[in-house]
Scaffold this motif. Sequence first.
Motif, PDB file in Angstrom:
ATOM      1  N   GLU A 142       0.662  -1.377  -0.139  1.00 29.33           N
ATOM      2  CA  GLU A 142      -0.034   0.011  -0.036  1.00 29.33           C
ATOM      3  C   GLU A 142       0.790   1.266   0.003  1.00 29.33           C
ATOM      4  O   GLU A 142       0.480   2.251  -0.534  1.00 29.33           O
ATOM      5  CB  GLU A 142      -0.829  -0.224   1.152  1.00 29.33           C
ATOM      6  CG  GLU A 142      -2.425  -1.101   0.945  1.00 29.33           C
ATOM      7  CD  GLU A 142      -2.815  -1.303   2.258  1.00 29.33           C
ATOM      8  OE1 GLU A 142      -2.390  -0.797   3.509  1.00 29.33           O
ATOM      9  OE2 GLU A 142      -3.902  -1.846   2.030  1.00 29.33           O
ATOM     10  N   GLY A 143       1.970   1.063   0.761  1.00 27.46           N
ATOM     11  CA  GLY A 143       3.016   2.156   0.420  1.00 27.46           C
ATOM     12  C   GLY A 143       3.539   2.570  -1.057  1.00 27.46           C
ATOM     13  O   GLY A 143       3.595   3.706  -1.550  1.00 27.46           O
ATOM     14  N   ILE A 144       3.608   1.618  -1.759  1.00 29.20           N
ATOM     15  CA  ILE A 144       3.938   1.647  -3.104  1.00 29.20           C
ATOM     16  C   ILE A 144       2.868   2.209  -3.984  1.00 29.20           C
ATOM     17  O   ILE A 144       3.162   3.131  -4.461  1.00 29.20           O
ATOM     18  CB  ILE A 144       4.399   0.177  -3.646  1.00 29.20           C
ATOM     19  CG1 ILE A 144       5.661  -0.270  -2.986  1.00 29.20           C
ATOM     20  CG2 ILE A 144       4.468   0.221  -5.126  1.00 29.20           C
ATOM     21  CD1 ILE A 144       5.886  -1.831  -3.313  1.00 29.20           C
ATOM     22  N   LEU A 145       1.693   1.957  -3.522  1.00 33.38           N
ATOM     23  CA  LEU A 145       0.383   2.358  -4.247  1.00 33.38           C
ATOM     24  C   LEU A 145       0.254   3.868  -4.103  1.00 33.38           C
ATOM     25  O   LEU A 145      -0.061   4.804  -4.764  1.00 33.38           O
ATOM     26  CB  LEU A 145      -0.929   1.654  -3.884  1.00 33.38           C
ATOM     27  CG  LEU A 145      -0.636   0.197  -4.197  1.00 33.38           C
ATOM     28  CD1 LEU A 145      -2.117  -0.386  -3.857  1.00 33.38           C
ATOM     29  CD2 LEU A 145      -0.568   0.004  -5.857  1.00 33.38           C
ATOM     30  N   ARG A 146       0.633   4.341  -2.757  1.00 35.72           N
ATOM     31  CA  ARG A 146       0.220   5.765  -2.404  1.00 35.72           C
ATOM     32  C   ARG A 146       1.181   6.635  -2.875  1.00 35.72           C
ATOM     33  O   ARG A 146       0.932   7.703  -2.857  1.00 35.72           O
ATOM     34  CB  ARG A 146       0.493   5.746  -0.600  1.00 35.72           C
ATOM     35  CG  ARG A 146      -0.675   5.500   0.073  1.00 35.72           C
ATOM     36  CD  ARG A 146      -0.608   5.541   1.452  1.00 35.72           C
ATOM     37  NE  ARG A 146       0.281   5.116   2.238  1.00 35.72           N
ATOM     38  CZ  ARG A 146       0.167   4.034   2.937  1.00 35.72           C
ATOM     39  NH1 ARG A 146      -0.818   3.421   2.799  1.00 35.72           N
ATOM     40  NH2 ARG A 146       1.454   3.468   3.565  1.00 35.72           N
ATOM     41  N   ALA A 147       2.541   6.066  -3.121  1.00 32.12           N
ATOM     42  CA  ALA A 147       3.552   6.646  -3.800  1.00 32.12           C
ATOM     43  C   ALA A 147       3.308   7.211  -5.283  1.00 32.12           C
ATOM     44  O   ALA A 147       3.799   8.083  -5.737  1.00 32.12           O
ATOM     45  CB  ALA A 147       5.046   5.990  -3.717  1.00 32.12           C
ATOM     46  N   GLY A 148       2.404   6.262  -5.798  1.00 34.36           N
ATOM     47  CA  GLY A 148       1.935   6.529  -7.118  1.00 34.36           C
ATOM     48  C   GLY A 148       1.816   5.507  -8.250  1.00 34.36           C
ATOM     49  O   GLY A 148       1.453   5.610  -9.102  1.00 34.36           O
ATOM     50  N   ALA A 149       2.315   4.378  -7.889  1.00 32.25           N
ATOM     51  CA  ALA A 149       2.096   3.100  -8.751  1.00 32.25           C
ATOM     52  C   ALA A 149       0.782   2.597  -8.604  1.00 32.25           C
ATOM     53  O   ALA A 149       0.066   2.735  -7.854  1.00 32.25           O
ATOM     54  CB  ALA A 149       2.868   1.964  -8.079  1.00 32.25           C
ATOM     55  N   SER A 150       0.142   2.194  -9.972  1.00 33.75           N
ATOM     56  CA  SER A 150      -1.084   1.288  -9.957  1.00 33.75           C
ATOM     57  C   SER A 150      -0.929  -0.052 -10.565  1.00 33.75           C
ATOM     58  O   SER A 150      -1.697  -0.649 -10.565  1.00 33.75           O
ATOM     59  CB  SER A 150      -1.963   2.140 -11.132  1.00 33.75           C
ATOM     60  OG  SER A 150      -1.143   2.368 -12.201  1.00 33.75           O
ATOM     61  N   ILE A 151       0.229  -0.458 -10.565  1.00 32.16           N
ATOM     62  CA  ILE A 151       0.445  -1.852 -11.006  1.00 32.16           C
ATOM     63  C   ILE A 151       1.901  -2.268 -10.103  1.00 32.16           C
ATOM     64  O   ILE A 151       2.635  -1.612  -9.941  1.00 32.16           O
ATOM     65  CB  ILE A 151       1.083  -1.954 -12.498  1.00 32.16           C
ATOM     66  CG1 ILE A 151      -0.207  -1.362 -13.520  1.00 32.16           C
ATOM     67  CG2 ILE A 151       1.068  -3.489 -12.856  1.00 32.16           C
ATOM     68  CD1 ILE A 151       0.184  -1.140 -14.760  1.00 32.16           C
ATOM     69  N   VAL A 152       1.761  -3.407  -9.545  1.00 35.61           N
ATOM     70  CA  VAL A 152       2.719  -3.672  -8.564  1.00 35.61           C
ATOM     71  C   VAL A 152       3.049  -5.512  -9.092  1.00 35.61           C
ATOM     72  O   VAL A 152       2.174  -6.192  -9.177  1.00 35.61           O
ATOM     73  CB  VAL A 152       2.157  -4.032  -7.066  1.00 35.61           C
ATOM     74  CG1 VAL A 152       3.381  -4.605  -6.330  1.00 35.61           C
ATOM     75  CG2 VAL A 152       1.881  -2.728  -6.654  1.00 35.61           C
ATOM     76  N   VAL A 153       4.296  -5.610  -9.589  1.00 28.82           N
ATOM     77  CA  VAL A 153       4.849  -6.926  -9.737  1.00 28.82           C
ATOM     78  C   VAL A 153       5.466  -7.401  -8.338  1.00 28.82           C
ATOM     79  O   VAL A 153       6.218  -6.856  -7.661  1.00 28.82           O
ATOM     80  CB  VAL A 153       6.039  -6.752 -10.793  1.00 28.82           C
ATOM     81  CG1 VAL A 153       6.660  -8.252 -11.090  1.00 28.82           C
ATOM     82  CG2 VAL A 153       5.722  -6.098 -11.919  1.00 28.82           C
TER      83      VAL A 153
END
Length: 380
Positions: free
Chosen positions: A356-367
Amino acid sequence: MSFSHLVSDIGFRDHDTSDRSSHLSRPSLRSTTQSYARSYASTAATSVSISGDISSQLHGGYSHPLARAWQAERQLTKSMLIYPLFISDIADEETLIPSLPNQHRRGLNKLVAHLTPLVAKGLRSVILFGVPTAAGIKDALGTAADDPKGPVMRALRLLRRHFPDLFLVADVCLCEYTSHGHCGILREDGSLNNGLSVDRISDVAMAYAEAGAHCVAPSDMNDGRIRAIKLKLIEAGVAHKVVLMSYSAKFSGCLYGPFRDAAGSCPSFGDRKCYQLPPGGRGLARRAISRDIQEGADIIMVKPASSYLDIISDAKEIGENMPVAAYQVSGEFAMIHAGAKAGVFDLKTMAFESTEGILRAGASIVVSYFTPDFLDWLSS
């Protein structure tokens, strides 16, 4: 000199001097190279006529239903996850990777059984990494990367048949297939030959697209490879339906160790610091992201993820109108598992907080290697 000219002279020297003579004298190497190594006419736009700049080519980025969904921002859902798979050329292999908890190398005969329950739980996308193990299969040019009988090429065809709705991403690099373990073709002094590498990488990307990949994802970090791939996709008439996802900001560091164990891609000498970005190189990352957008990338990726949240934020700022992906790499995954095993924190809680930290930073896709877990943890 292009790769198509180079393959006619396989005298390009390998850097493993102890095996140099046997490597160059194998009677089947020339025919193998000519059979496996593909070449398309030009890396320049000599036969391409498009209106506007190459970055005007948008259709490929949203032709597939999942790629269309990636254009929207949302909370963590199953559809934004991409699951990495290590595809062995041993058909019946199913080997646990010791440094990468709960992850395996699998051959073609094990793939469908492994993926069937995950697809039923909502798995939408996978990214494929080839693991060639046959004796003598690796050479200085990585000719096995687009071998029609190789693990990724065969896996693409197999998965398209069995899982027609599964979005297939093919990682495009040479490191798993070269005898020296680097991400391109080398000069005689051991430095990277960027021109030949780009020509070769773009050929491999085209082969994967023709084998059934919905998305090609070059991870090699050679200069100009996004433009070269985009032009070849246009020349082949498939740019409107193949997503081009660039590892735009890929940093060097120690977090790739478990991956290299899994893929057998450790360099036999030197390191990758001359083409992967230096830690702290925020300005370089911003320039690389801007360049890849201009060269026609449909999605830009940051790797590693959790330790470069500032770069993910930069990527979203620079590419504000396009999807940003982040790779939660093998070292990040292994450290979270180690912390949970030591009782430092709860695995599920830490996996959620990190992602969720990765998404908050701006990503919308996570490998993410956590994808099978998230399929159980998430309701949608």
